[in-house]
Write a protein that holds these residues in place. Sequence first.
Motif, PDB file in Angstrom:
ATOM      1  N   GLN A   1     -14.167 -18.095  -4.513  1.00  0.00           N
ATOM      2  CA  GLN A   1     -14.652 -16.883  -5.184  1.00  0.00           C
ATOM      3  C   GLN A   1     -15.160 -17.199  -6.588  1.00  0.00           C
ATOM      4  OE1 GLN A   1     -14.425 -13.135  -3.671  1.00  0.00           O
ATOM      5  NE2 GLN A   1     -15.258 -14.894  -2.572  1.00  0.00           N
TER       6      GLN A   1
ATOM      7  N   TYR B   1     -22.370 -16.743   3.583  1.00  0.00           N
ATOM      8  CA  TYR B   1     -22.297 -15.286   3.535  1.00  0.00           C
ATOM      9  C   TYR B   1     -21.167 -14.757   4.413  1.00  0.00           C
ATOM     10  CZ  TYR B   1     -23.469 -10.437   4.637  1.00  0.00           C
ATOM     11  OH  TYR B   1     -23.399  -9.086   4.853  1.00  0.00           O
TER      12      TYR B   1
ATOM     13  N   THR C   1     -17.788 -14.365   2.879  1.00  0.00           N
ATOM     14  CA  THR C   1     -17.557 -13.350   1.847  1.00  0.00           C
ATOM     15  C   THR C   1     -16.821 -12.137   2.408  1.00  0.00           C
ATOM     16  OG1 THR C   1     -19.675 -12.197   2.245  1.00  0.00           O
ATOM     17  CG2 THR C   1     -19.680 -14.030   0.667  1.00  0.00           C
TER      18      THR C   1
ATOM     19  N   GLN D   1     -12.902 -10.263  -2.381  1.00  0.00           N
ATOM     20  CA  GLN D   1     -13.031  -9.202  -3.383  1.00  0.00           C
ATOM     21  C   GLN D   1     -14.335  -9.233  -4.172  1.00  0.00           C
ATOM     22  OE1 GLN D   1      -9.539  -9.421  -5.836  1.00  0.00           O
ATOM     23  NE2 GLN D   1      -8.203  -8.541  -4.269  1.00  0.00           N
ATOM     24  N   ASN D   2     -14.934 -10.413  -4.330  1.00  0.00           N
ATOM     25  CA  ASN D   2     -16.112 -10.512  -5.183  1.00  0.00           C
ATOM     26  C   ASN D   2     -17.354 -10.020  -4.432  1.00  0.00           C
ATOM     27  OD1 ASN D   2     -18.278 -11.381  -6.871  1.00  0.00           O
ATOM     28  ND2 ASN D   2     -16.902 -12.862  -7.821  1.00  0.00           N
ATOM     29  N   SER D   3     -17.696  -8.759  -4.647  1.00  0.00           N
ATOM     30  CA  SER D   3     -18.836  -8.164  -3.953  1.00  0.00           C
ATOM     31  C   SER D   3     -20.165  -8.713  -4.456  1.00  0.00           C
ATOM     32  CB  SER D   3     -18.818  -6.643  -4.111  1.00  0.00           C
ATOM     33  OG  SER D   3     -18.858  -6.277  -5.489  1.00  0.00           O
ATOM     34  N   GLU D   4     -20.186  -9.243  -5.691  1.00  0.00           N
ATOM     35  CA  GLU D   4     -21.433  -9.791  -6.241  1.00  0.00           C
ATOM     36  C   GLU D   4     -21.843 -11.045  -5.477  1.00  0.00           C
ATOM     37  OE1 GLU D   4     -24.823 -10.220  -8.568  1.00  0.00           O
ATOM     38  OE2 GLU D   4     -23.491  -8.518  -8.177  1.00  0.00           O
TER      39      GLU D   4
ATOM     40  N   GLN E   1     -21.125 -11.658  -2.378  1.00  0.00           N
ATOM     41  CA  GLN E   1     -21.593 -11.175  -1.076  1.00  0.00           C
ATOM     42  C   GLN E   1     -23.013 -10.624  -1.174  1.00  0.00           C
ATOM     43  OE1 GLN E   1     -19.766  -7.587   0.772  1.00  0.00           O
ATOM     44  NE2 GLN E   1     -19.343  -8.951   2.508  1.00  0.00           N
ATOM     45  N   ARG E   2     -23.274  -9.852  -2.212  1.00  0.00           N
ATOM     46  CA  ARG E   2     -24.598  -9.250  -2.373  1.00  0.00           C
ATOM     47  C   ARG E   2     -25.674 -10.317  -2.539  1.00  0.00           C
ATOM     48  NH1 ARG E   2     -28.181  -7.958  -6.078  1.00  0.00           N
ATOM     49  NH2 ARG E   2     -26.968  -8.906  -7.754  1.00  0.00           N
TER      50      ARG E   2
ATOM     51  N   TYR F   1     -26.199 -12.268   0.697  1.00  0.00           N
ATOM     52  CA  TYR F   1     -26.805 -11.436   1.739  1.00  0.00           C
ATOM     53  C   TYR F   1     -28.328 -11.458   1.624  1.00  0.00           C
ATOM     54  CZ  TYR F   1     -28.215  -7.308   4.395  1.00  0.00           C
ATOM     55  OH  TYR F   1     -28.842  -6.454   5.272  1.00  0.00           O
TER      56      TYR F   1
END
Length: 312
Positions: free
Chosen positions: A232, A258, A261, A265-268, A270-271, A274
């Motif tokens: 992460q 991807y 992810t 917790q780290n959505s950034e 993942q974004r 993606y």
Amino acid sequence: MDVHRAAMMNYVDCDVDEMDTKNRKMQHCEDRVDSGVDSLKEDEYRKIVEEMETLSLPGPSVNKGMCESWTEDVTEDGDTYLHLAIIQEAEDYAIQIIKQCQNDPFLNRQNNQRETALHLAVITDQPHMVARLLKAGCDPRLVDQSGNTALHIACKRGSLACFSVLTQTQIQTQHLHSILSFPNYSGHTCLHIAAINNYLSMVESLVQLGADVNAKEQCSGRTSLHLAVDLQNLDLVHTLVALGADVNSLTYGGYTPYHLTFGRQNSEIQRQLYTRTAQELRAMPESESEESDEECFSDDDCMYDDIQFCGR
């Protein structure tokens, strides 16, 4: 700690260029790279110093394969006088020994943990000694009991000074390509180790020196980018992507960075992954075990009658 004479009959050089069949073996023992560092008591150290002072060290010999008797003296840990001098940072003694042993196999002698003097110089963070040893003929390709070269250890410990010497010394650069691509017994290259320990400057330098940014560690096929997602570590993800890491690289199980992810917790992270991952690779791969189960239960051949015992 008694110093005794040993024939060193079991000494075998571990060259990374000759270990294709060995580099996949896992070491199931505790990682130990400190040899006798900090293990000597004061009186034991004085005794060794006194013995080193009595050594007869003539001028540098031009002949290879020196036969000085003291070169066969080792401790119970397999450390030679050169190992001990480096462990205790006795620079003057180490320099005398190195001068006497120019291009001699003695410089590559390995202790019971298969550490050479070069390994120990990196462990004790003595870049000047690393440079002397390389120029005197130490082989940077030799590995310890965990399959680590001196450069692997520098990447693990974050020793920038030793890292610089190991990658810039002319002798070292002759073997640098093979060392950068060589995995230790855990399947990790120098780049993997630097990434895991979050040494971003080393990661950048290794890729610039020719390390494969998409190299897969041998256990599960993760690249450094997969490892960055596991950790992460957003900064490491940014660094690796900027260095050309393949976001579509698959592990042995068919997972992209991807995919890793999900559930994190780290959505950034993942974004960002993606948007870079190929559309056809964004969906999670189906579980092979689930597929096999469904296939089995849907097949009439998988149905069976109640088990009969003794014809009943």
